[in-house]
Design a protein around this motif. Structure first.
Motif: not given
Length: 79
Positions: A46-69
């Motif tokens: 159902g909808l909640l099954t794919f909920l983690p996929v929605i958060y992946i772009p946010v986590a990827a952006k934070n990871k890229a910022k951390y790598a730059e720092l």
């Protein structure tokens, strides 16, 4: 403000905040995985099954910022 424009002290503070953000990202993602697994087992796909996929772009952006720092810290010999 871009990380390249920060002074040494501000860059160190930003890196410290970024480490905390990584912990929060991991906790949130783990929680979302748990919700998705529980929802899938309980109700099937159902909808909640794919909920983690929605958060992946946010986590990827934070990871890229951390790598730059981290790159800037090494470049300035602050780490």
């Amino acid at each position: 403000m871009k990380p390249e424009e920060l002074g040494n002290e501000a860059l160190l503070q930003e890196a410290k905040k970024s480490k905390t953000t990584r912990v929060y990202d991991a906790a949130i993602f783990g929680f979302l995985i748990g919700v998705a697994v529980y929802s899938t087992v309980r109700n099937g796909f159902g909808l909640l099954t794919f909920l983690p996929v929605i958060y992946i772009p946010v986590a990827a952006k934070n990871k890229a910022k951390y790598a730059e720092l981290e790159r800037l810290l090494k470049e300035r010999n602050l780490k």
